[in-house]
Design an enzyme around this catalytic site. Structure first.
Site, PDB file in Angstrom:
ATOM      1  N   CYS A 200       0.830  -1.207   0.000  1.00 14.17           N
ATOM      2  CA  CYS A 200       0.000   0.000   0.000  1.00 14.17           C
ATOM      3  C   CYS A 200       0.864   1.257   0.000  1.00 14.17           C
ATOM      4  CB  CYS A 200      -0.920   0.018   1.215  1.00 14.17           C
ATOM      5  SG  CYS A 200      -0.062   0.282   2.778  1.00 14.17           S
TER       6      CYS A 200
ATOM      7  N   HIS B 190      -2.637   1.067   7.220  1.00 14.29           N
ATOM      8  CA  HIS B 190      -2.765   1.140   5.767  1.00 14.29           C
ATOM      9  C   HIS B 190      -2.416   2.566   5.319  1.00 14.29           C
ATOM     10  CE1 HIS B 190      -4.189  -0.279   1.937  1.00 14.29           C
ATOM     11  NE2 HIS B 190      -5.319   0.405   1.916  1.00 14.29           N
TER      12      HIS B 190
ATOM     13  N   ASN C 290      -8.110   4.306  -2.667  1.00 18.27           N
ATOM     14  CA  ASN C 290      -7.520   3.094  -2.101  1.00 18.27           C
ATOM     15  C   ASN C 290      -6.752   2.339  -3.182  1.00 18.27           C
ATOM     16  OD1 ASN C 290      -6.912   1.083  -0.273  1.00 18.27           O
ATOM     17  ND2 ASN C 290      -9.040   0.527   0.173  1.00 18.27           N
TER      18      ASN C 290
END
Ligand code: NAG
Ligand code: NAG
Ligand code: NAG
Length: 424
Positions: A166, A325, A347
């Site tokens: 991520c 995240h 995202n």
């Protein structure tokens, strides 16, 4: 890789396919209606396996996944039945058979505990360039809404897959936008460069590559090496494989007075970067309104089954405050139907997840609260977040809990590049 028509149940709703085919034949444009809550009620594990092209290693695994699927289906149904009109909806997606631990993230538990001291070190790296370029305005003077996608400076949403990358996806997406804003060229830059070439010796936010790192480290790495384009070093770690770095540093022309190298093929770089003050609503609003997209750390475990609407969290449970995240803040606004303010967040779970790959998080100005701490919680496992395992002297230390504010802790840790430029 995934079936294209995941929104319909093949066996039970073949009439719908027939109808769509008929409409298509007649040249009538139509959209496939997403599953409603009552569709989800009768949505079977078998349909899920088919729709998402799932394969499991053994019959035991198949049954194990069926159990997780059923529990998640109950979570979706219960949430959607009980939710208030202004609250977000959950829905069916590829994570219906996944446990919390399996949701793709990018900060992983490192092998040791870590030191908050090391994060301070990261922050110092580029302090001299600080936020001088960002003169803070009162929030009331900022635009009512910002969406950098509308300016044509945002690339399509990507999917990190089963790799804890991520941090690389968020940093790359943010850089793509900043380069586009400053240089007028919207590149697709190489996420694999960061995943494969950047080392993480202090184990900040993980052990590097698919096991995690931070935006701050990635930005510093880009400052030193520049970034090549996606086609030069395409994403190969989707399934979690470690891939060796194939790029080579070359002596580059004297860049703005600096004697430095860049990777061969690098097209863009940055002069510096900055980490914004923690839990500071005004700074984050100013940064995203005036400078560009911002990399933000979040507690994403509760997002797994998010479908649409403005996501709310009470910041009272460990899941809601466990920052694990990294994503990109691409703007903010107010929901037209409900009047709820939101952060617009990109995202890296693919374009099928959430609202075209995005989630909107409830946005609360602490000034509007009777107690400004109401929107905060304690992250008791900062070892899942951005801090480092190893301190400056090479020792491991146990990090204290940290206060994280805003929905999903979005105000806690944010960073952005300074002085993006094209490498020629
Ligand atoms: C990757 O690098 C390691 C360490 O240098 C080496 O042992 C390995 O053979 C390399 N793998 C490939 C596929 O080149
Ligand atoms: C640039 O760095 C190299 C290696 O560190 C050095 O040999 C060279 O003299 C430097 N050039 C300038 C112009 O500073
Ligand atoms: C937010 O950061 C700005 C700039 O550093 C500072 O002036 C302000 O006092 C901070 N606000 C809060 C609530 O910490």
């Amino acid at each position: 890789m995934r079936s294209a028509n995941i929104n319909i149940r093949h066996s039970e709703l073949s009439w719908r396919v027939l109808l769509l085919a008929t409409l298509a034949f007649l040249g009538i444009a139509t959209a496939i209606r997403p599953l409603t809550t009552s569709d989800v009620e009768v949505y079977s594990f078998e349909s899920f396996v088919e729709d998402f092209s799932k394969t499991y290693a053994s019959p035991d695994e198949y049954e194990h996944r069926r159990g997780i699927f059923c529990r998640n289906r109950d979570i979706v149904l219960t949430h959607n039945r009980q939710r208030q009109q202004h609250q977000h909806q959950l829905g069916v997606n590829e994570f219906m058979d996944a446990t919390d631990d399996e949701i793709p993230k990018g900060y992983e538990k490192a092998s040791n505990t870590r030191a908050t001291q090391a994060i301070a070190t990261q922050r110092r790296l580029n302090d001299e360039q600080g936020l001088e370029s960002l003169v803070l305005s009162p929030v009331a003077e900022l635009p009512n809404s910002v969406d950098w996608r509308q300016k044509g400076v945002v690339t399509p949403v990507k999917s990190q897959g089963g790799c804890g990358s991520c941090w690389a996806f968020a940093t790359t997406a943010m850089l793509e936008s900043h380069v586009a804003i400053h240089a007028g060229v919207l590149f697709e830059l190489s996420t694999q460069e960061l995943v494969s070439c950047m080392v993480n010796p202090l184990q900040c936010g993980g052990n590097g590559g698919c096991t995690g790192a931070t935006a701050e480290l990635a930005l510093e790495f880009v400052r030193q090496h520049g970034m090549v384009q996606e086609w030069e070093f395409g994403y190969q770690s989707y399934h979690g494989a470690a891939v060796n770095c194939t790029l080579q540093d070359v002596e580059s022309a004297l860049l703005r007075g600096a004697n430095k190298t860049h990777y061969k093929g690098a097209v863009a770089s940055i002069q510096g970067w900055v980490a914004l003050p923690t839990n500071n609503y005004t700074t984050l609003m100013n940064a995203v309104a005036k400078v560009g997209p911002v990399a933000v750390s979040v507690a994403a475990t509760p997002w797994a089954l998010y479908k649409e609407g403005v996501f709310e969290s009470s910041m009272k449970s460990e899941k809601e405050t466990n920052v694990n995240h990294l994503v990109v803040l691409d703007g903010y606004g107010t929901d037209e139907e409900t009047g709820v303010d939101y952060w617009l967040v990109r995202n890296s779970w693919g374009p099928m997840w959430g609202e075209d790959g995005y989630i909107r998080l409830k946005r609360v100005d602490p000034v509007s609260l009777t107690d400004p701490e109401m929107d905060c919680g304690m992250d008791v496992t900062p070892s899942d977040g951005v801090a480092c395992t190893i301190d400056d002297k090479g020792n491991s230390v146990i990090p204290p809990a940290v206060k994280v504010c805003g929905t999903s802790g979005i105000l806690f840790d944010s960073s952005l590049p300074l002085g993006p430029y094209l490498v020629k």
